[in-house]
Enzyme design. Structure first.
Site, short mmCIF file in Angstrom:
data_model
loop_
_atom_site.label_atom_id
_atom_site.label_comp_id
_atom_site.label_asym_id
_atom_site.label_seq_id
_atom_site.Cartn_x
_atom_site.Cartn_y
_atom_site.Cartn_z
N SER A 253 0.84 -1.20 0.00
CA SER A 253 0.00 0.00 0.00
C SER A 253 0.87 1.24 0.00
O SER A 253 2.10 1.16 0.11
CB SER A 253 -0.90 0.01 1.24
OG SER A 253 -0.11 0.36 2.37
N LYS A 254 0.21 2.38 -0.08
CA LYS A 254 0.94 3.64 -0.15
C LYS A 254 1.90 3.82 1.03
O LYS A 254 2.89 4.52 0.92
CB LYS A 254 -0.05 4.81 -0.16
CG LYS A 254 -0.46 5.20 -1.56
CD LYS A 254 -1.30 6.46 -1.51
CE LYS A 254 -1.63 6.91 -2.92
NZ LYS A 254 -2.66 7.95 -2.92
#
Ligand code: GLU
Length: 489
Positions: A253-254
């Site tokens: 994820s980010k």
């Protein structure tokens, strides 16, 4: 040539995530390997979240990766429109068919009613299931709800569909009992379709033979198979490919840093490396081979060799592959490619003499793992003599005692006397000077490197000196002699 037709169907709600890019690539490789057709379809029925900007970014990333399409927006084709949003009438027509045939029904339950039942189930510690209240409404009930002005969704009547077996080309047979699926909603209150409906309808209308997508869609597949069969169609074959995780085994994820394809382009990675890396992330050839050209991938790709478990994204391995592909580029290609990274870092490169960038890139050699590395290894060539920065770690490491400062001061005269100031003469004079001084080579060369470049890494020092030129080297030695006593105490 068989008639394989695959589609990559991004939702334009963000950038192209590495995992989704891998899905695109696997579709593409699968079709290219079999002489099939690659379709690009935009799943834009989520109006609220779809944006033009996202679409541009996704298209840009696909283009950068070199994935082209036989049909899709901008590519032509006979199965369009390729924007799902433009196919809504067709989805509605299919929904009406299911309603007419009693395979679907209107549900008048309000959000609040459903929520209350959900909470009740939670309280009783049992999983919530839609209780089928609207499945067999009488005409009178329906009329009453209509008069009350209730909105209505459309639910699929799962009924006693029994066991659904997804014959997955990657995971093998995956069985799901239909009664765990609920009578799910597939049309919203405004009679607009949800993803689980648009996808099988469009897949069928576009003649898709293989749906290759991430394992996160596995839970949708039994529903899509039921819808497909209810509409009288044979479902396509499915292949669910593993998710991309971080090194800790969590969903990438980010929070893990860059997860968009564009980020990697902007960080100086090459599409060849990214394609190779993404392919190898869940697929392997017949032996230990790591480096694959696109041609080799299309020649060898099969779904049988795609792994089942999540793959871990390892930027070091990507960087290693990238270095390989950078090394395949000619010096002039590399020189052109690094230039924007120098500009981005604030260096003025307009006035660089012809051939100079090539010489610099050549000197940097295989240190260039990404194009952005040029800034570290060669940014100082483009900085003013009083403006390149001294890396504190370099100072700490190479200026521990007074000897290093003494080298910087003492070597000036020797360098001033080098004539001609070319590689061979520089090397000869410097080696002689070091020998006379009786100092270890590295203890002389590294302080000089730090003094004239600010860095402790870079091309061979004699190359650096030649490329900087005598005047610049002398000016920088003077600056270092003046500033370093204070910086190194
Ligand atoms: N638009 C869906 C997504 O981006 C497509 C899923 C599918 O391939 O069916 O996740």
């Amino acid at each position: 040539m068989d008639s394989v037709r695959v589609r990559f169907a991004p939702s334009p709600t963000g950038f192209l995530h590495l995992g989704v890019a891998r899905t695109a690539l696997f579709n593409w490789l699968f079709a290219r390997a079999r002489g099939g057709t690659c379709i690009l379809r935009v799943d834009d029925t989520d109006d609220a979240r779809s944006t033009e900007e996202s679409m541009r970014s996704i298209f840009g990333s696909l283009e950068w990766l070199g994935l082209d399409w036989d049909e899709g927006p901008g590519f032509g084709g006979d199965s369009g429109p390729y924007f799902q949003g433009q196919r809504v009438e067709r989805h509605q027509e299919c929904a009406r068919q299911l309603l007419d045939e009693g395979k679907a029904y209107y549900c008048y339950c309000t959000r609040e009613e459903i929520q209350a039942k959900r909470e009740q189930a939670q309280g009783e510690k049992r999983p919530y299931r839609y209780d089928g209240r609207c499945r067999d409404l009488t005409e009178a009930d329906r009329a009453r709800f209509e008069t009350e002005g209730r909105t209505r969704t459309v639910r699929f009547n799962v009924g006693d569909s029994g066991r659904i077996v997804v014959k997955d080309l990657v995971l093998g047979d995956v069985a799901v009992e239909a009664d765990t699926l609920d009578d799910f909603i597939f049309m919203r209150p405004n009679f607009s379709p949800l993803y689980n409906f648009t996808s099988p309808v469009d897949d069928a209308d576009m003649g898709i033979t293989h749906v290759i997508r991430g394992q996160d869609h596995m839970s949708n597949t039994p529903r899509q198979i039921l819808l497909c069969e209810a509409l009288g169609w044979t479902p396509p074959a499915f292949a669910h490919i593993p998710m991309v995780h971080n090194l800790k085994g969590q969903k990438l994820s980010k929070r893990d840093g860059a997860v968009g394809v564009e980020d990697y382009r902007d960080m100086g990675f090459l599409p060849e490396a990214m394609v190779n890396y993404l392919a190898r992330l869940a697929w392997s050839g017949e032996d230990e081979q790591e480096i694959f050209s696109v041609q080799e991938l299309t020649d060898q790709f099969t779904l049988e060799r795609v792994g089942k478990s999540p793959s871990r994204f390892d930027i070091q391995k990507l960087t290693w592959l990238n270095a390989h592909y950078v090394g395949l580029k000619s010096v002039s290609e590399r020189a052109a490619a690094v230039t924007p990274f120098l500009v981005e870092a604030g260096h003025a490169v307009d006035a660089v003499a012809p051939g100079r960038m090539e010489r610099i890139v050549d000197a940097v050699g295989d240190r260039l793992h990404t194009y952005a590395d040029i800034v570290t290894y060669a940014g100082y060539f483009f900085a003013d003599d009083d403006a390149y920065e001294f890396d504190p770690a370099a100072l700490k490491k190479w200026f521990k005692g007074p000897e290093a400062l003494a080298v910087v001061t003492d070597v000036r005269a020797a360098i001033a006397g080098i004539d001609p100031f070319d590689l061979a003469t520089i090397e000869e004079v410097m080696r002689e000077w070091i020998e006379q001084r009786g100092e270890k080579v590295i203890r002389v060369l590294q302080p000089i490197r730090v003094a004239v470049t600010g860095k402790m890494v870079g091309p061979g020092l004699f190359d650096v000196l030649e490329l900087l030129g005598k005047e610049v080297v002398l000016a920088r030695l003077d600056r270092a002699a003046a500033e370093l006593p204070e910086l190194t105490t």
